[in-house]
Design an enzyme around this catalytic site. Sequence first.
Site, mmCIF file in Angstrom:
data_model
loop_
_atom_site.group_PDB
_atom_site.id
_atom_site.type_symbol
_atom_site.label_atom_id
_atom_site.label_comp_id
_atom_site.label_asym_id
_atom_site.label_seq_id
_atom_site.Cartn_x
_atom_site.Cartn_y
_atom_site.Cartn_z
ATOM 1 C CG ASP A 11 -1.974 -1.059 1.174
ATOM 2 O OD1 ASP A 11 -2.400 -1.406 0.058
ATOM 3 O OD2 ASP A 11 -2.390 -1.548 2.243
ATOM 4 C CG ASP A 130 -11.481 -1.431 -0.435
ATOM 5 O OD1 ASP A 130 -10.703 -2.350 -0.123
ATOM 6 O OD2 ASP A 130 -11.113 -0.416 -1.052
#
Length: 259
Positions: A11, A130
């Site tokens: 990330d 998500d």
Amino acid sequence: MLTKRIIPCLDVDSGRVVKGVKFLNHRDAGDPVELAAFYDQEGADELVFYDITASAQGRGIMLEVVSRTAEQLFIPLTVGGGLRSVQDMSAMLKAGADKVSINTAAVQNPDLIRQGADAFGNQCIVLGMDAMRVPTPPTLRWEVYTHTGSGGGRPTGLDAVEWARRAVELGAGEIVVNSIDADGTQEGYDLELIRAISEAVSVPVVASGGAGTLEHMYQVVAEGKADAVLAASIFHYGIFSIAQAKEYLAQRGIPIRPK
């Protein structure tokens, strides 16, 4: 039987790898180029690179960082974050990515999935998702969120399982399913979420969010029916190595590609 994949996740925010809890309170985890080289040598099966704030900040992905990261790899690289067009996808693939992941842009323009699959093949198009549990008994369900890189995210009203099915119909060749509830907690994957999507689609499902132990990885493959496990914190901070993860899963009877 196909082997299950172990995939470290980078990330990236402002050129650095970070990791938070439920997309908040990020702390530095290192340089993406250095980590990519390390995981390649460690025996990772693939690597995922997410520019986590690109969509939230309304900008494109950092092409130069992606290119330098890809140069370190001899394993497949998936890149996502801020990709809004077929041209963006093409730029990532030319920079060295093997697959491109779209999340927010796919929700805003589902036809982008089809356009990408037509241009580059289904195997190159990954749906990033998500999802958060909806506390509305008695039916267990999950809602898709976008713009999660800035923390919290935006609810879309989309049901996660239905969105997964639609994305595959449009041409997505793989789905990375990240549980917002479990993300960064190291308390285990959302097994019910992963299993629900794995049973609903015909393409590989990558489980993301919540890995804290090697047993968690085993559970999400055995019970959640995931085709691959994605993890960040436990690898970045040296809690477990790729080799340890592979050895553990192999000992539990899970087919794994040797290093």
